[in-house]
Each structure stands twice: as structure tokens, then as C-alpha cells.
Design a protein around this motif. Structure first.
Motif, PDB file in Angstrom:
ATOM      1  N   ASP A  52      12.054   8.732   2.556  1.00  0.00           N
ATOM      2  CA  ASP A  52      11.831   9.089   3.952  1.00  0.00           C
ATOM      3  C   ASP A  52      12.821   8.338   4.853  1.00  0.00           C
ATOM      4  O   ASP A  52      13.457   8.922   5.718  1.00  0.00           O
ATOM      5  N   LYS A  73       4.292   4.345  -2.922  1.00  0.00           N
ATOM      6  CA  LYS A  73       4.688   4.476  -1.524  1.00  0.00           C
ATOM      7  C   LYS A  73       6.075   3.886  -1.301  1.00  0.00           C
ATOM      8  O   LYS A  73       6.824   4.334  -0.442  1.00  0.00           O
ATOM      9  N   THR A 126       8.461   6.721  -2.009  1.00  0.00           N
ATOM     10  CA  THR A 126       8.400   7.811  -1.032  1.00  0.00           C
ATOM     11  C   THR A 126       8.898   7.357   0.326  1.00  0.00           C
ATOM     12  O   THR A 126       9.623   8.087   1.003  1.00  0.00           O
ATOM     13  N   SER A 127       8.548   6.126   0.720  1.00  0.00           N
ATOM     14  CA  SER A 127       9.029   5.706   2.048  1.00  0.00           C
ATOM     15  C   SER A 127      10.522   5.409   2.023  1.00  0.00           C
ATOM     16  O   SER A 127      11.199   5.565   3.026  1.00  0.00           O
ATOM     17  N   LYS A 132      -1.156   5.229  -7.802  1.00  0.00           N
ATOM     18  CA  LYS A 132      -1.206   4.547  -6.516  1.00  0.00           C
ATOM     19  C   LYS A 132      -0.039   5.034  -5.660  1.00  0.00           C
ATOM     20  O   LYS A 132       1.115   4.832  -6.020  1.00  0.00           O
ATOM     21  N   GLY A 133      -0.350   5.723  -4.580  1.00  0.00           N
ATOM     22  CA  GLY A 133       0.703   6.233  -3.703  1.00  0.00           C
ATOM     23  C   GLY A 133       1.330   7.509  -4.185  1.00  0.00           C
ATOM     24  O   GLY A 133       2.198   8.074  -3.531  1.00  0.00           O
ATOM     25  N   ASP A 142       3.211   0.337  -6.285  1.00  0.00           N
ATOM     26  CA  ASP A 142       2.771   1.356  -5.338  1.00  0.00           C
ATOM     27  C   ASP A 142       3.896   2.377  -5.150  1.00  0.00           C
ATOM     28  O   ASP A 142       5.004   2.009  -4.781  1.00  0.00           O
ATOM     29  N   SER A 201      -8.674  10.069  -1.827  1.00  0.00           N
ATOM     30  CA  SER A 201      -8.163   8.698  -1.825  1.00  0.00           C
ATOM     31  C   SER A 201      -9.295   7.707  -1.557  1.00  0.00           C
ATOM     32  O   SER A 201      -9.366   6.640  -2.164  1.00  0.00           O
TER      33      SER A 201
END
Lengths: 359, 540
Positions: A12, A5, A8-9, A122-123, A3, A194
């Protein structure tokens, strides 16, 4: 399945917590990062697509294609890009200078904006509107303005005929494209990209039980209409080189022409990407209900590979069509849309509604 | 023929007759119109093959070469002249034969003869402010120094007419296109004009209203050059006319000179020349097919056509030394014997090409878009084809049997079996399919020729300096675009007095306007490609 994410997280988190940057600046940095990533991906993809088209077209025509710059000529498009950046932008006397220079930006902006909203994996999705489909249709129509402006402001008869043709063509074919997408929106119950992808986790829309019939019809219609929207043969009337030399972009040179060139290839990719997302399950792997082991193996293939694999298939299909068929005439083109594609799309939408209610 | 003579005598009492291989009628210019009308309307001489301007020294004149398609290709030669060199005027025949329209403009351009009642008298090849008339014998070669000034297109489109009315001759002039017309210049540099043809097209939206072709962008004055060349030198210019049927044009001149010298050409040379002609025809039709497909947007088909054409070019290169201009035929036969591989290569090519033709049909002929584009547009009726002089495959697609190979067999064409490929509808699709049919028929002919080729000499002995006996000689051959004619007038010298080539392409372009008006601009390009003209053939 990996994923995105996680990545990206992590970024972040890095900015917000580890570095302690305030909320506003974090967002600003993230926006810039996303923008740069999208622009870079856009440019690189366009170069790859141009190379692929030249190579594929060469093989269709029993030629070798680019083979001098780099191994198998893979640096050819890079060299071409450098050349196009260095070329002079020729100003045309008696043309509307402002509109003339603004027109390519409309075209390229429309295409970048559409590109930015596509879920690549995904993500890996820059912006997920709840009206994603609607947004895509809206921004991809921006290109028409650019083409009409280009044709009008060049003060050239060829470009004007080309622009008028493309105006008629793009507006018409957008209807079918939108209706085809609407069919799937009805099936998924959402316009959010999505959600549409998530709903295809068990089975892709084109294999979706009884609804597969209208979905497949919509898929074919979308491929045709989308192909027409990209102005590529057999629908390349706006730039029909045999009668209009180069149609609406006859008078452009250097990077202003480069914008049209890039946008044309990227639009081809965007159409393939939307078709993939909406009909072929997006980045979802191929799952067959009941075949647990098979499904498990498929899950090991990264989502990005799935997405680009499916999109590449659609792109290859577009190239195949372009290098096989002759061009339509303007009256045949419009007849085909208004008398054949449109009615089929409408009936198809109705059919989909029945399928949803009954099954 | 005798009653024709009588009738002509009753119309023009001063007419003189000369019966050689061809009935030649010389009439005074005043009675020309009456005789022409009689021949056209009552004797059905409906095909004006060529209209030749002449400068006989003391007088200027025109030779009309007429054929009757109804009466088994009966031919007649009509001559007229005027001794007024300052203001030569003759009556037009462009209302009797449509093809005369451009021919008469050409004669005006080169000889300065004005045609009374012609619908639009202006220069055809040269610019409007050209000094003098270059094919006249008293033309001063230094009268037009190179100029870099452009003449405006409006000036070139000012049409003057000389009309006979009750008060005598009235000069008037008008502008070809109106102020408000939306005119698009297609050419001289344009992807679709197949050479430097300049079409001025008046459009109404996408629909074509009016077409006016401008020629002369690559005019080289070949006919004038021939007058200074010896006969063997002339041959090299022939390849440069219609470069896609160079060997056939060359063949025509060779035949014409050989006929004048009464030279017996060895049979081997005749067979090889026929093989070359048919190979050139295939190569030309392949290119024509490819270009037509490309004009419809199918570039892959174009590349396929070029690919297969290369095979023929390779055969030429091996034997003749050249690819496009193979410089192979000479007066009396061939410049050298065929290469040992020649026959083997041709034998290999025949089955290969048959296989490829099938592929062409699958790829393009049966493609629904291609069919849709070609169906129902650009119809040329048989009457129109004859009136405009549209010969070759384009004319045969309209149902006009005009194959010179059958009508006046030359070389080895009477020794082999073949059928002229015909269609009757005369639309764009028919013109397209006739070409592919002809390729197939040519392959059949090649099979027979390759098997029948005799051993022996490849060239007859000729004198070191070739002088043609005094007289006029005609020869026509079927080149890839139609009826290619050569006219040589000799005064017994080692170079000709006047040479005229009948260009099949000029008549093809003249037919473009009547069949395209009312169609879409995209079809203009395609109909032009279906007629398959080559511009250097027009701009001689």
C-alpha cells in the motif's frame, strides 16, 4: 507471530507514497492484486485437494493412486486440469442454452465469494465484513441455484431428479449449518470473523469452559451439515452415480464440468475453513491457560500453518467419512435433518444461551 | 404317481406316459391347460423349473419341467405339441406359474408359438421386426442381414395379446406405458445395471411405479450355436453364459454328457471340480457383495471385494491357465492335473478369507447407514420366490430350500458335510447376508474337500468323437445365482439336436418388478444388486 499486515501495508505504501499513485488507482490496483491472489490460491488449492483426495482414497482402498505423472504422481492433477481446459464443451440439443451455460458460474462464483472472506492467517484476510458469518451463509447458498438450473436446463431426466434432490437437501441442511454457526455467534457476541478469531486467542471455542459442551455439539453438527452441503458421500445423492449416472452435471463437459468439479473440492475446503475459524480458533495457535512456556513456543509456529493444519485435519475427516460410508436414501436424508439434526441444533442454541448467562 | 396318471388320463384321454428316471407326460395341446391346472393346484407342482421350446420337425411344442417343493422335490415332465407350423398357438400357463411369463415370451421369440391369454405377447430378445424364428429347424440363416436402422422403443413396447373369448380368439394390442408417464431408461449403458440390461422405469417423483426389462443387447444365440457344435466344443460356450460362475456351468454340461454316456468320472476329478465350484462361488459372491455395496455408494467395499477375489483368480490361473474362464473341466474329468501348489494355495486362502469376512462385517454389515438402507425393503415371500422361480441365495433368503447341492447331490457334494444357508424374512438384508454366510460355508466345505482329495486319474478315457445316445438329458447344478439347468436332446449325432440352458438370472429379473414397485429409485438399484443377476446368463 508474523503479521501479514506488514506485507500488505508495505505494498500500500509503495503504491501510495513511493509511487505517488492517486487514491482511486491505488485501490483499483490493490483490488486486482487481491483478486488475482485469491483466484490463484483457489485454483492451486483445488488442485492440491484433488490430488490429496485421490491419494488418500487410494490408501483407504489398498491402492497406490496416481503415480505416473511427476514424482508420486503430484503433477497428475495439473495434467488433468490441462486436459479439462482443452476438452470440447458439448452443446445439448433441445436444452436451454443460456441457463445451461450460466449454471456453472453460479456454482463457482458462490464458492469463490465464500473463499475470499476467510481469514487465512494473521493479517491475511481479504475482506472483513462485520456480518462475516451471515455473508458466508448467503454466498454459499448461491450454489443451489446453479445446481437447480443445471438440472433443469439440461433437458435430461437424470439431471432433473438430481437437481430436485439437491434442492431439497441443500436447503434443509443449510438450516442446521446456520444454527450451529449461530451458537458460536452467540458465544462470541459478533458475526465478524476477525472478532470471532480474536476472542479465541486464549482458548478455542471447543475448549471454552462450560460453553465447550454446546460448542462441541455445534462443531459436530456443522461438520455433518457442511459435509451434506458439499454433496459428498454419504450425502452425494444429487450425483448418486449408481442410479443417476452423474446427477445434475451428467450433460456437462470440458471446463463447464470442471467448474463443478473445482467447486465441489473447494466447498469441502471452505466448510473445513469455516469450521476451523469458528470452532477451532482459526489461525490462533493452541494456548493452554497457565502454561506460559508452552504457549510461547506455540506462538513461534506461523499463523498460516496453524490455519491450514486445522483445515487439513477437517478435510481429512471429510475424506475419511466419504470413503467409508454408503449413501443415504432421500427420505432417510431428510428425516435425519428435520427430525434429528434440526431439533438438536435448536436445543443446543438454547443450551449455549444458558451457558453464557450462567457462567 | 399312479393316481396322478389316472387323473391325467381322466382329463386327457390321449395322454401318453413314459416312465424313465422321470415321469414324462405327453398331452395334446387342447388338454394342456386342464392338466397343468390340475398339476399346479391339486398336486402342488408349484415350481416350474424350465419351459423349453422345441421343434420336433413335423411339430412345434413345449416341454414343461415341474417340481413340487411341498412333496419332496417330486418332478414331472409335461410335453405338448402342435402340428400347425404356420400359426402355432398354445394356451398360456403364466397365470399358474409367474416364471412362465418370460419363458413363454422366449419361446415365442425363438419358435413363433403364440400363447393364448398371455398378458403381453412380444419378442423378448430380438427386435420386433425380426424375420422368422431362429431356433426353428427350417429357419433361413440369411433372412436377417445386418441392419443399422433402429427400431423405436414405442414400437417395441406395443404389446399384443391373443385372448380367448366367447367369439373365439381376439387379437388386441396396447402400449405398455402411457403418454403422461415419466419414464427413465436405466441402461443399456448405465453404471448400475451390472451388464447391458435395459430397464424402462416409470417414476412418480422418486418412487418406482412400473418396471419393464428389455433384454437381448448381448444375445449371442449360444443355444443355436450349440446345435452346430460338437459336445467338447459346447463346453467353451458355457463359461460365457454366466461368466461369474463359468466353472459351474461347464460342470453342468460335463455332468449332463457324462450321464448320457454313462461315464464314470475319477473321484479325484470330482473333488477338484467341487473345489473349483466352491471357489467360483466365493469369487462370485465377493463380486456380488462388492457391487451391492458400490450401488449403495460405498466404493471402498467394492475394491475390497475385488482384492480378495483376485486371490481366487490366481489359484485358477495356476491350475487351469485362465482366470475368469478357466476352461478346466472337460467331458470325463479335467483337462490336466492340478498344479502342485493348488492345495497349498487353497489352504492358505481359507484362513485369509475368514479374516477378511470379519472385516466386511465391521466395515459394512454393521454400518448403521447400510443397515438402514437394506432394512424393510424389497420383500419377496416364499410363495413368490417359488412362483417366480427365484432360486439360489435369493430364494433361500426367502426361506425356500432350493439348494441343488443338497437336493440332487452331484460330484463330491454327498461326501462332505454342509448346511444350506437359509433365512426366512426375504428382505434385501437377508439376501445380502445369505451370500456372506454362503462364503463362510463354502470355506468350511473347501477345508473338507482339500483334506479328502484322493490320488488317482484326473480324467476318464473318452472316445475321440463323442456321440450321445438318442434321448433327452437333464442336469441341474447350483451355480452362484441358483438353479442352472442343462437340457440336451440328442438324435445320436456328434452334435446335439437341441440345447437349452435354464438361466437362473432371467427369473431373478422377472422378480425385480413385483418387489421394487413402490420403493424409491435408489432402492431399485440396490434391490437389483441384492438379487445379483448377470446379464449374459439371460442373453444366451
Amino acid at each position: 507471530m508474523f503479521d501479514f499486515k506488514v506485507v500488505t501495508s508495505w505494498i500500500d505504501d509503495l503504491l501510495r507514497v513511493q509511487a505517488g499513485i492517486p487514491e482511486f488507482w491505488t485501490l483499483a490496483i490493490e483490488f486486482v492484486l487481491v483478486g488475482v491472489a485469491i483466484l490463484a490460491a483457489y485454483a492451486v488449492l483445488a488442485l492440491v485437494l484433488i490430488y490429496v483426495e485421490r491419494k488418500v482414497c487410494a490408501f483407504f482402498q489398498c491402492r497406490i493412486g496416481p503415480n505416473r505423472v511427476g514424482k508420486w504422481g503430484w503433477l497428475q492433477t495439473v495434467a488433468d486440469m490441462i486436459k479439462i481446459l482443452l476438452k470440447e464443451i458439448i452443446h445439448i440439443n433441445k436444452s436451454d442454452k443460456f441457463l445451461f451455460l450460466v449454471a456453472p458460474f453460479f456454482v463457482i462464483m458462490g464458492s469463490i465469494l465464500a473463499f475470499a472472506a476467510i481469514p487465512f492467517g494473521k493479517g491475511l484476510h481479504a475482506i472483513d465484513f462485520n456480518i462475516g458469518i451471515f455473508y458466508l451463509l448467503a454466498v454459499s447458498s448461491l450454489g443451489i441455484i446453479g445446481i437447480l438450473l443445471a438440472g433443469w436446463s439440461s433437458n435430461n431426466k437424470y439431471t432433473l431428479i438430481g437437481a430436485m434432490r439437491s434442492g431439497a437437501q441443500l436447503v434443509s441442511y443449510e438450516l442446521s449449518a446456520a444454527l450451529a454457526l449461530l451458537t458460536v455467534v452467540a458465544l462470541s457476541g459478533s458475526m465478524q470473523l476477525s472478532v470471532i478469531v480474536e476472542k479465541q486467542a486464549t482458548v478455542w471455542n471447543v475448549f471454552h469452559g462450560f460453553a465447550a459442551i454446546p460448542a462441541c455439539i455445534a462443531f459436530v453438527i456443522y461438520l455433518i451439515a457442511g459435509h451434506a452441503e458439499t454433496n459428498r458421500g454419504p450425502f452425494d445423492l444429487p450425483e448418486a452415480e449408481s442410479e443417476l449416472t452423474a446427477g445434475y452435471h451428467t450433460e456437462y463437459s470440458g471446463i463447464t464440468f470442471g467448474f463443478y468439479y473445482l467447486a465441489e473440492y473447494m466447498n469441502m475446503f471452505i466448510v473445513a475453513a469455516i469450521a476451523t475459524t469458528v470452532f477451532l480458533g482459526g489461525w490462533m495457535p493452541l494456548h493452554i491457560p497457565g502454561w506460559e512456556a508452552f504457549n510461547h513456543v506455540m506462538d513461534y509456529i506461523p499463523s498460516v500453518v496453524w490455519f491450514f493444519g486445522k483445515a487439513a485435519m477437517c478435510v481429512f475427516f471429510a475424506l475419511w467419512v466419504r470413503w467409508t460410508f454408503p449413501r443415504l436414501r432421500i427420505d432417510q436424508l431428510l428425516k435425519f435433518e428435520w427430525k434429528i439434526l434440526m431439533p438438536i441444533s435448536l436445543v443446543n442454541l438454547l443450551l449455549m444461551a444458558f451457558c453464557i448467562i450462567l457462567f | 404317481m399312479d393316481n396322478i396318471k389316472e387323473k391325467i388320463l381322466s382329463l386327457a384321454s390321449d395322454a401318453t406316459f413314459d416312465e424313465g428316471s422321470l415321469l414324462t407326460v405327453t398331452v395334446p395341446s387342447a388338454q394342456l391347460r386342464a392338466v397343468a391346472e390340475y398339476l399346479r393346484k391339486e398336486e402342488q407342482f408349484d415350481y416350474l423349473q424350465d419351459l423349453i421350446g422345441m421343434d420336433w420337425g413335423e411339430s412345434l411344442g413345449v416341454i414343461y419341467r415341474l417340481f413340487s417343493t411341498a412333496k419332496n422335490q417330486q418332478a414331472i415332465l409335461l410335453k405338448t405339441s402342435t402340428s400347425d407350423r404356420e400359426n402355432p398357438e398354445l394356451f398360456t400357463v403364466s397365470d399358474l406359474w409367474e416364471s412362465a411369463n418370460l419363458y413363454e415370451r422366449e419361446v415365442y421369440d425363438f419358435f413363433g408359438i403364440k400363447f393364448i391369454n398371455h398378458p403381453g405377447m412380444r419378442r423378448l430378445f430380438l427386435r420386433g421386426n425380426w424375420e422368422g424364428f431362429p431356433l426353428r429347424k427350417d429357419y433361413d440363416m440369411s433372412s436377417n442381414p445386418l441392419t443399422m436402422e433402429n427400431q423405436s422403443i414405442e414400437e417395441m413396447e406395443t404389446v399384443t395379446t391373443l385372448n380367448m373369448s366367447n367369439e373365439g380368439l381376439v387379437n388386441s394390442s396396447f402400449q405398455l406405458f402411457g403418454e403422461k408417464e415419466y419414464i427413465v431408461n436405466m441402461g443399456p449403458q448405465h453404471p448400475a445395471t451390472h451388464g447391458v440390461l435395459h430397464l424402462r422405469v416409470s417414476l412418480e417423483g422418486e418412487t418406482v411405479n412400473k418396471i419393464d426389462p428389455h433384454f437381448g443387447y448381448i444375445h449371442r444365440g449360444i443355444e443355436k450355436m450349440c446345435e452346430a457344435y460338437t459336445y467338447p466344443q459346447m463346453l467353451h460356450l458355457a463359461d460365457r453364459l454366466d461368466y461369474l460362475s463359468g466353472t459351474m456351468n461347464r460342470h453342468a454340461i460335463c455332468l449332463c454328457v457324462e450321464k448320457a454316456l454313462q461315464l464314470e468320472v475319477p473321484e479325484r476329478a470330482q473333488y477338484v471340480r467341487t473345489i473349483l465350484d466352491e471357489l467360483t462361488r466365493i469369487a462370485s459372491h465377493l463380486l456380488g457383495w462388492g457391487c451391492m455395496c458400490m450401488d449403495m455408494g460405498s466404493i471402498t467395499a467394492f475394491v475390497y471385494g475385488m482384492r480378495d477375489r483376485e486371490k481366487i483368480m490366481d489359484i485358477f490361473e495356476e491350475s487351469g491357465g485362465g482366470r475368469l474362464m478357466c476352461n478346466y473341466s472337460v467331458i470325463g474329468g479335467l483337462s490336466k492335473d492340478i498344479h502342485p501348489n493348488f492345495l497349498k494355495r487353497v489352504r492358505e486362502f481359507i484362513p485369509y478369507m475368514r479374516k477378511m469376512l470379519k472385516e466386511y462385517h465391521i466395515l459394512f454389515t454393521e454400518n448403521p447407514i447400510a443397515r438402514g438402507r437394506m432394512r424393510d425393503i424389497g420383500f419377496l415371500t416364499k410363495e413368490q420366490a417359488i412362483a417366480y422361480g427365484v432360486t439360489g441365495p435369493s430364494g433361500r433368503a426367502s426361506g425356500w430350500m432350493n439348494d441343488v447341492r443338497k437336493l440332487e447331490p452331484y460330484a463330491a457334494y454327498d461326501k462332505i458335510k454342509f448346511e444350506p444357508m437359509m433365512r426366512t424374512e426375504g428382505g434385501t438384508f437377508e439376501r445380502y447376508i445369505v451370500r456372506l454366510d454362503e462364503v463362510e460355508e463354502s470355506l468350511r466345505m473347501l477345508e473338507q474337500l482339500v483334506d479328502g482329495i484322493p490320488e488317482g486319474d484326473f480324467c476318464a478315457k473318452t472316445k475321440a468323437i463323442i456321440k450321445l445316445p438318442e434321448g433327452e438329458y437333464f442336469q441341474r447344478v447350483e451355480n452362484a445365482r441358483g438353479d442352472f439347468g442343462v437340457y440336451i436332446s440328442s438324435k445320436g449325432d456328434k452334435n446335439p439336436y437341441r440345447v437349452k440352458f435354464r438361466s437362473p438370472c432371467m427369473t431373478l429379473v422377472s422378480a425385480l418388478s413385483p418387489i421394487t414397485c413402490g420403493e424409491k429409485i435408489a432402492d431399485l438399484v440396490m434391490i437389483g444388486a441384492s438379487l445379483d443377476y448377470v446379464i449374459p446368463c439371460i442373453d444366451r
